[in-house]
Structures are given as structure tokens and as C-alpha cells.
Motif scaffolding. Structure first.
Motif, short mmCIF file in Angstrom:
data_model
loop_
_atom_site.label_atom_id
_atom_site.label_comp_id
_atom_site.label_asym_id
_atom_site.label_seq_id
_atom_site.Cartn_x
_atom_site.Cartn_y
_atom_site.Cartn_z
N ALA A 1 73.53 -16.97 125.45
CA ALA A 1 74.72 -16.16 125.22
C ALA A 1 75.97 -17.02 125.36
CB ALA A 1 74.79 -15.01 126.23
N ASP A 2 77.05 -16.53 124.80
CA ASP A 2 78.36 -17.11 124.98
C ASP A 2 78.74 -17.03 126.46
OD1 ASP A 2 81.25 -17.68 123.67
OD2 ASP A 2 81.47 -16.09 125.17
N ALA A 3 79.31 -18.10 127.00
CA ALA A 3 79.60 -18.17 128.43
C ALA A 3 80.59 -17.09 128.86
CB ALA A 3 80.14 -19.55 128.79
N ARG A 4 81.60 -16.85 128.04
CA ARG A 4 82.59 -15.84 128.43
C ARG A 4 81.97 -14.45 128.45
NH1 ARG A 4 85.44 -12.26 125.60
NH2 ARG A 4 84.91 -13.24 123.59
N LEU A 5 81.23 -14.10 127.41
CA LEU A 5 80.64 -12.76 127.35
C LEU A 5 79.65 -12.55 128.49
CD1 LEU A 5 80.08 -12.31 123.50
CD2 LEU A 5 82.00 -11.54 124.91
N ALA A 6 78.88 -13.58 128.80
CA ALA A 6 77.90 -13.45 129.88
C ALA A 6 78.61 -13.33 131.23
CB ALA A 6 76.96 -14.65 129.88
N ALA A 7 79.66 -14.11 131.44
CA ALA A 7 80.40 -14.03 132.70
C ALA A 7 81.03 -12.65 132.85
CB ALA A 7 81.46 -15.11 132.76
N GLU A 8 81.58 -12.12 131.77
CA GLU A 8 82.17 -10.78 131.83
C GLU A 8 81.11 -9.73 132.12
OE1 GLU A 8 85.91 -11.58 128.73
OE2 GLU A 8 84.09 -10.55 128.04
N ALA A 9 79.92 -9.91 131.54
CA ALA A 9 78.83 -8.97 131.80
C ALA A 9 78.41 -9.01 133.27
CB ALA A 9 77.64 -9.29 130.90
N LEU A 10 78.40 -10.18 133.85
CA LEU A 10 78.05 -10.29 135.27
C LEU A 10 79.13 -9.67 136.15
CD1 LEU A 10 76.58 -13.91 135.31
CD2 LEU A 10 75.32 -11.78 135.69
N VAL A 11 80.38 -9.87 135.79
CA VAL A 11 81.48 -9.25 136.54
C VAL A 11 81.35 -7.73 136.50
CG1 VAL A 11 83.97 -8.83 136.54
CG2 VAL A 11 83.10 -11.17 136.32
N THR A 12 81.03 -7.19 135.33
CA THR A 12 80.86 -5.75 135.19
C THR A 12 79.74 -5.25 136.08
OG1 THR A 12 81.68 -5.76 132.93
CG2 THR A 12 80.31 -3.89 133.57
N ARG A 13 78.63 -5.96 136.10
CA ARG A 13 77.50 -5.56 136.94
C ARG A 13 77.87 -5.58 138.42
NH1 ARG A 13 75.19 -7.04 132.27
NH2 ARG A 13 73.02 -6.46 131.80
#
Length: 574
Positions: free
Chosen positions: A311-323
């Protein structure tokens, strides 16, 4: 009527604003059109390799694609090493070249398509009817796959009239790669759970995270989890909060910082390939560390990775922040205070960080400390460690550092901090080549017109590319500074093979006066034998860039002081 070459130039100029190269028979009509009919700025270099290197550095410094150009045959073959570096480093650029006539090769022609393919670069050849469309396809390919592309103009086609330039569509670029499927979502859940339960969480980011624009999301994730952070050599500065950042990992890392990394229980890697240098040849993480990797590569890039998400690093980091934010909601009425609002991390961060005390309990500044060195080494020449430390105190704050390859790369990477990944470029290291330093200044200077461009180079690489010292001085002027680590040797070879008893004569270089070289092409030259000699650099930094000259600092250093990363390589190769 516009020629085929004009179609290429006019279409390319819609997507690039800088072209670098050497004019010859094969690209004369293309450059004529660039100069007369476009707003793109052409900057001449003195060796065709420099055309590709400058375009490469331009992208690394700005994120904007640029073009190089050369003639056919010998002009094209001179670009191959730099083209291979751009392929290995995943740098998009367009190399416009002349090529053999459509009727067949002449005695001085070579199979340019095969040569480009051999180093991993795709070639697109324009014709009379499709030059504009082919140019757009070439730009699209370069940007989509992050690679250099060769755009060839056959000799007997270059000057043919081709009618009015057609309107060409904009390149189609792929959207950032989002995590897809149950496996990716499940792995993100697992990473979030691991970070939530970690006592010593650690985040590592590389250049891929910077290109993805992941800095803000990674900063939020680090604050939310209380993680210590670090970067690869090409990702330094990607995390917005420096207080808890351990700097560069691998051989360039400080010993104390690397010891802290080995105590991490969970590590998540974003946009870093985990090559042998970043990984300290497999010893970056302790055996018990759970290592996760997020990257656009098809699969994990190191055997120590236990969980991978493509995955794209930004999208994955944002997904982890959301979780993680959803799992730890703020208490009602929590007062965030000015510091939280300033950091932009939100109430969940303020609520969660007290439960992650690791980064608050360690002395990051002390862990990042490097050996100060002595003023002079036992052989009476400058100790590169003390010289590097003193130069760091004197460099302009607005600096963009470009690095050639060689033993000396450890000193700038260890002692010279930079604000962001696009302010420290290592051109040549991906392909393990030297001699690409001087033309890197040219590209960076055109990309960052308000910054001071600082070259760090060795004497071996500096001599190999000496023709483009003139190009660097001309392009950067008073915004340019070169530090040449002059140990009168190919230092890496001496360290690796001289220590094994091999003949050292081929590894030695008669001491060269780089200050005199600089003066010969209009720069100011400064020979530095003691730390006091660097006072001139302090004065130069304070001067107006519009009136000062390019400064070439010829550091007469000791080759007996071996950089830690090189000691690591020696150990592995022994």
C-alpha cells in the motif's frame, strides 16, 4: 512548419521546465525548438552523463520531472551509467536522444534500445505522425513507474516537417495504492493491535514515505503510539517531530541510537526497501522484534519482515491512525491545551501518549551523539569527524546537500542534519557509482533556486566528473558550495582491499589542488588543513549569495579515520 523535433520539444515542455544536456548532430533540432519556442530552460553540461545526473537531481530536489538530452552514438553511450543509477533509484526523467536513421545504422551507431534495456530503461521512438503522442506516453511511463525513459528521434526524421502540433492529452497517472482485500485489512488490524500493545514501539520511514506525502500521518501515528522514529538515509526528516527521532538507521546511525532500535518490541517500516545498509547487514532489529513493512513493492523486501501490506505509505499510515484513534477515544471534556493543537495530533494522541512512556524515558539527544573526533589525525591531516562537525556549524540553514559516492559519504550523512528528504540526495549510491557529484549541483540548483546547494564529494569522484565542475559553478554561482574530502586515495578501496594486503598503488591518487581547479572556472578555492581555516566558510555563509562566488572547500583529510559504515562493510567482507 514545425518539425518532428519541434513536436517533441513543444509537447515535452508542457510537462518539464528544465532540460540539461550537450548539443550534437542528433538533438540539434530538438534544442533549437526548446530554445526558440518553449519556456523550458536549457542548461548545458560538459559531459553527457551530466545531462542525466542533473535531471535526476532536479527530480530528487523538487519532485518535478526534468529532461536530459544527448546526441546519438558516443553521446548516448556516455549517459549509460547515470541512466542505470536513475533506474536503480526509481527516479523518473526523460532522456531525449538522437538515434540511427530509419534506413539502418551507420558505422558510428549502436543499438541504443538494447543498451537502454540492459540497464532497465524503456525506449520510445518517435515518428513523423506520432511524435507528440509518443512524447506524452514517454512522460506517462516515467511518472507511473518512477523510472527514466529514453525518447529517441531517428536522424532522418528529426528535421521533417510534421504539421501543426496536435493537442496532446495529459499523462494519466495512477492513484495512490490503497490497501485492498481482506488480507491487507486484516494485516493492518494486526499492526494496529501490535502497536497498541507495544511497550517499545518504533517507526522507520524511507524515501517512499516522503514521495507518498506521508509525513503528517506518520507524525500523528508516532505521537498516538508514543513511538520512537528513525529514517533510512534517503528518508531523513520525514517525521515532523525531531525530539523523538533517532536519525538515520544503518551504518550512518549513531551507536546509541542503533542500540535503542534493537530494544524495540514492535517495528513498522513505511516506504523503505530495507537494503543491507539500512538493515546493518541484518542486525538492525533484535531477533525478538516484530517487524512489519508497508510498501508499494509486490512483497516484503527483507527476511526479517513478519507482516507485509502492499500500500501507499500515507494511506496505510492514515488507516492505522483511524484504527488506533477509534480504539482509544478521548474522554469527554478533555482539555487538549495549546501544544496538542499546535502539533495537530488531536485528542486521541493526547489521551494515548501517557500509556506509551518509552520515548519519554530515553535520552534521544544523547543516543544520537557521534564521535567528535580530534582536530588532526595521527598522520597530521584533518580528522574528518571534527571537520564534518565544524562544517555543520557553519553551513547555511537553507542548504540542500547533494552527495557523490565514495568512502566519504559517511561524514555528511552522520554530521550534517537536513530538514527533509529532498534536502539530502545521494546520487550514485543506488548503482554503487562515483563521479556524479558536480552535475548533481546543476540539477539541484535549477530545482531549488532559493537554496544553497552543498556538494559533498571525494577526490576520486570529483576528478572523474571534473568537466562538470564548470557546469556546477555556472549553474549555482554564489548559491553553490562544494566540500571535497581529499585524502589522496580511493578511500573505500584502500579500506576494503589495502587492509587485506593488496597492492595500494592503484588505490592512491596524487594529491590534487581542487581549490585551484575551482578558481580556474570562476569559483573561490579554499584549502583547509586545520579547523581554523574553516573560518572563511563562516564568512562566506554570511555574505550575500548574489555577490559571493561558488566556494570549493578542499579538505585535506586523513584517510586513516574510517567511517563506521565502512567498518561495518569491512567486517562483513572479512
Amino acid at each position: 512548419m514545425p518539425t518532428v523535433s519541434a513536436h517533441v520539444a513543444l509537447t515535452l515542455a508542457q510537462h518539464v521546465d528544465a532540460v540539461f544536456g550537450v548539443m550534437g548532430n542528433g538533438n540539434a533540432y530538438f534544442l533549437d525548438a526548446i530554445e526558440k519556442h518553449t519556456d523550458a530552460v536549457f542548461t548545458a553540461v560538459r559531459h553527457e552523463q551530466g545531462a542525466v545526473v542533473a535531471a535526476d537531481a532536479h527530480f530528487r530536489a523538487s519532485g518535478r520531472i526534468a529532461a536530459g538530452t544527448s546526441t546519438y552514438g558516443a553521446g548516448f553511450t556516455n549517459t549509460i551509467t547515470a541512466l542505470a543509477e536513475a533506474v536503480q533509484a526509481h527516479v523518473p526523467l526523460v532522456l531525449v536522444v538522437g538515434d540511427e536513421p530509419t534506413s539502418g545504422p551507420r558505422p558510428w551507431d549502436v543499438d541504443q534500445i538494447a543498451l537502454a534495456s540492459a540497464v532497465g530503461a524503456r525506449t520510445y521512438t518517435v515518428g513523423r505522425a506520432d511524435a507528440a503522442a509518443t512524447t506524452v506516453i514517454a512522460v506517462e511511463h516515467a511518472l507511473t513507474y518512477r523510472v527514466p525513459v529514453v525518447l529517441a528521434i531517428p536522424y532522418d526524421v528529426a528535421a521533417l516537417e510534421a504539421g501543426e502540433v496536435p493537442a496532446a492529452p495529459a499523462p494519466r497517472l495512477p492513484a495512490p495504492l490503497a490497501p485492498r482485500g481482506e488480507f491487507a485489512e486484516g494485516m493492518l488490524d494486526e499492526i494496529a493491535e501490535a502497536l497498541r500493545g507495544a511497550e517499545r514501539p518504533f517507526l522507520l520511514a524511507g524515501r517512499g514515505a516522503w514521495l507518498a506525502g506521508a509525513g503528517a500521518a506518520l507524525g500523528e501515528l508516532a505521537a498516538l503510539t508514543g513511538a520512537l522514529t528513525a529514517s533510512s538515509a534517503l528518508g531523513r526528516g520525514v517525521f515532523p517531530e525531531s525530539r523523538y527521532d533517532l536519525g538515520v538507521t544503518g551504518g550512518f546511525g549513531a551507536d546509541g541510537a542503533m542500540q535503542l532500535v534493537r530494544t524495540a518490541d514492535v517495528a513498522v517500516v513505511f516506504g523503505a526497501s530495507l537494503n543491507q545498509f539500512t538493515m546493518r547487514f541484518g542486525e538492525l532489529f533484535a531477533p525478538g522484534t516484530r517487524v512489519f513493512q508497508i510498501d508499494v513493492a509486490p512483497a516484503a523486501t527483507h527476511a526479517h519482515v513478519g507482516g507485509f501490506v502492499r500500500a501507499d505509505a500515507r494511506l496505510a499510515a492514515e488507516a492505522l491512525v483511524t484504527r488506533l484513534t477509534g480504539a482509544t477515544p478521548p474522554a469527554a471534556g478533555d482539555d487538549l491545551g495549546d501544544e496538542s493543537r499546535h502539533s495537530g495530533t488531536g485528542s486521541a494522541v493526547e489521551h494515548a501518549t501517557p500509556t506509551r512512556p518509552w520515548r519519554e524515558s530515553v535520552d534521544v539527544a544523547a543516543a544520537r551523539t557521534y564521535d567528535a573526533g580530534d582536530e588532526l589525525a595521527p598522520d597530521g591531516r584533518l580528522d574528518p569527524r571534527s571537520a564534518a562537525r565544524r562544517i555543520a556549524e557553519l553551513l547555511p540553514e537553507d542548504r540542500v546537500v547533494v552527495s557523490d559516492g565514495g568512502h566519504f559519504i559517511g561524514w555528511a550523512n552522520m554530521y550534517w542534519p537536513v530538514a527533509a528528504p529532498d534536502r539530502m540526495m545521494m546520487v550514485g549510491t543506488a548503482f554503487q557509482s562515483i563521479g556524479q557529484g558536480w552535475p548533481s549541483v546543476v540539477g539541484a540548483a535549477l530545482a531549488r533556486r532559493d537554496s544553497t546547494i552543498v556538494l559533498t564529494s571525494g577526490d576520486g569522484g570529483g576528478l572523474m566528473a571534473i568537466a562538470d565542475l564548470e557546469s556546477a559553478v555556472r549553474a549555482a554561482g554564489g548559491r553553490g558550495l562544494a566540500v571535497v574530502w581529499n585524502d589522496a586515495a580511493y578511500g573505500a578501496e584502500v579500506n576494503l582491499y589495502g587492509l587485506k594486503g593488496l597492492a595500494e598503488a592503484p588505490m592512491r591518487i596524487p594529491e590534487v589542488d581542487f581549490a585551484a581547479f575551482g578558481a580556474a572556472v570562476g569559483a573561490e578555492g579554499l584549502v583547509v588543513r586545520t579547523l581554523a581555516d574553516l573560518d572563511r566558510l563562516a564568512a562566506w555563509t554570511a555574505e550575500d549569495p548574489a555577490t559571493r562566488r561558488f566556494l570549493v572547500v578542499d579538505l585535506r583529510i586523513s584517510g586513516d579515520v574510517i567511517a563506521p559504515y565502512q567498518q561495518e562493510i569491512i567486517r562483513v567482507n572479512s
